[in-house]
Write a protein that holds these residues in place. Structure first.
Motif, PDB file in Angstrom:
ATOM      1  N   GLU A  46       0.867  -1.171   0.000  1.00  0.00           N
ATOM      2  CA  GLU A  46       0.000   0.000   0.000  1.00  0.00           C
ATOM      3  C   GLU A  46       0.901   1.217   0.000  1.00  0.00           C
ATOM      4  O   GLU A  46       1.763   1.354   0.865  1.00  0.00           O
ATOM      5  N   ILE A  60       2.355   4.829  -2.665  1.00  0.00           N
ATOM      6  CA  ILE A  60       2.244   5.774  -3.766  1.00  0.00           C
ATOM      7  C   ILE A  60       3.147   5.298  -4.897  1.00  0.00           C
ATOM      8  O   ILE A  60       4.295   4.936  -4.661  1.00  0.00           O
ATOM      9  N   THR A 114       8.236   3.760  -6.140  1.00  0.00           N
ATOM     10  CA  THR A 114       7.185   3.493  -5.161  1.00  0.00           C
ATOM     11  C   THR A 114       7.607   3.970  -3.788  1.00  0.00           C
ATOM     12  O   THR A 114       8.785   3.884  -3.421  1.00  0.00           O
ATOM     13  N   PHE A 124       3.441   3.227   2.307  1.00  0.00           N
ATOM     14  CA  PHE A 124       2.765   3.987   3.351  1.00  0.00           C
ATOM     15  C   PHE A 124       3.340   3.720   4.738  1.00  0.00           C
ATOM     16  O   PHE A 124       3.206   4.534   5.629  1.00  0.00           O
ATOM     17  N   ASN A 144      -0.099   8.102  -8.087  1.00  0.00           N
ATOM     18  CA  ASN A 144      -1.384   7.658  -7.574  1.00  0.00           C
ATOM     19  C   ASN A 144      -1.212   6.616  -6.486  1.00  0.00           C
ATOM     20  O   ASN A 144      -0.144   6.046  -6.311  1.00  0.00           O
ATOM     21  N   TYR A 145      -2.283   6.412  -5.760  1.00  0.00           N
ATOM     22  CA  TYR A 145      -2.337   5.412  -4.710  1.00  0.00           C
ATOM     23  C   TYR A 145      -2.389   4.020  -5.327  1.00  0.00           C
ATOM     24  O   TYR A 145      -3.068   3.805  -6.319  1.00  0.00           O
ATOM     25  N   VAL A 196      -7.283   3.173   3.989  1.00  0.00           N
ATOM     26  CA  VAL A 196      -7.667   4.301   3.142  1.00  0.00           C
ATOM     27  C   VAL A 196      -8.940   3.925   2.410  1.00  0.00           C
ATOM     28  O   VAL A 196      -8.906   3.205   1.431  1.00  0.00           O
ATOM     29  N   VAL A 226     -10.167   6.131  -1.380  1.00  0.00           N
ATOM     30  CA  VAL A 226      -9.392   6.090  -2.607  1.00  0.00           C
ATOM     31  C   VAL A 226      -9.891   4.951  -3.480  1.00  0.00           C
ATOM     32  O   VAL A 226     -10.118   3.850  -3.019  1.00  0.00           O
ATOM     33  N   LYS A 250      -9.181   2.622  -6.913  1.00  0.00           N
ATOM     34  CA  LYS A 250      -8.144   2.237  -7.864  1.00  0.00           C
ATOM     35  C   LYS A 250      -8.552   2.701  -9.252  1.00  0.00           C
ATOM     36  O   LYS A 250      -9.707   2.647  -9.627  1.00  0.00           O
TER      37      LYS A 250
END
Length: 146
Positions: free
Chosen positions: A16, A18, A29, A32, A65-66, A74, A77, A79
């Motif tokens: 998980e 960014i 990447t 989190f 993006n996430y 989260v 958010v 996908k």
């Protein structure tokens, strides 16, 4: 090196974080678990974590993006795997759901076009001058160079 090891370990337990995608297709990447703080400066995208600070030249960033499991901490958010390609002034979309909202903006933020996608949707931008444009699909932005 430590950042790579942490990123690889995170994939094993469910990643998980960014994902930063560069114009040339390379990616970076940020997990989190590293408590990222994102700052958009005029010329830089800065991501600070507990481990390191990484700066990206904004002109070379296609999008960020996430990514990860949206059922974890989260909830707001969504996908979005939509990809946008410029082929001779025609924007092609991969993984675009029907009835998606598509907005085209100039580099200075002016809304140039708003549309709702159909099956096999394409967006013709041949009448627009050369430059940088932002395509926003269902709230996710992608930079396009014409």
């Amino acid at each position: 090196m430590a950042l790579i090891a942490i990123a690889l370990a995170s994939y094993a337990k469910g990643y998980e974080g960014i994902l930063v995608t560069m114009v040339d297709g390379t990616t970076a990447t940020i997990n989190f678990d590293e408590n990222p703080i994102i700052k958009l400066k005029p010329e830089k995208l800065v991501v600070q974590t507990d481990i390191a600070t990484t700066e990206f030249d904004r002109s070379k960033v296609a999008r960020f993006n996430y990514v990860g499991d949206v059922t974890t901490r989260v909830d707001a958010v969504v996908k979005n795997d939509v990809k946008v390609f410029n082929k001779g002034g025609v924007l092609l979309f991969a993984n675009l759901p029907v009835n998606s909202e598509i907005r085209l903006f100039s580099a200075d933020g002016k809304l140039l076009k708003r549309d709702i996608s159909t099956d096999n949707y394409v967006l013709n931008i041949t009448d627009f001058s050369s430059g940088i444009y932002i395509v926003k699909v269902n709230g996710v932005s992608t930079k396009i160079v014409k």
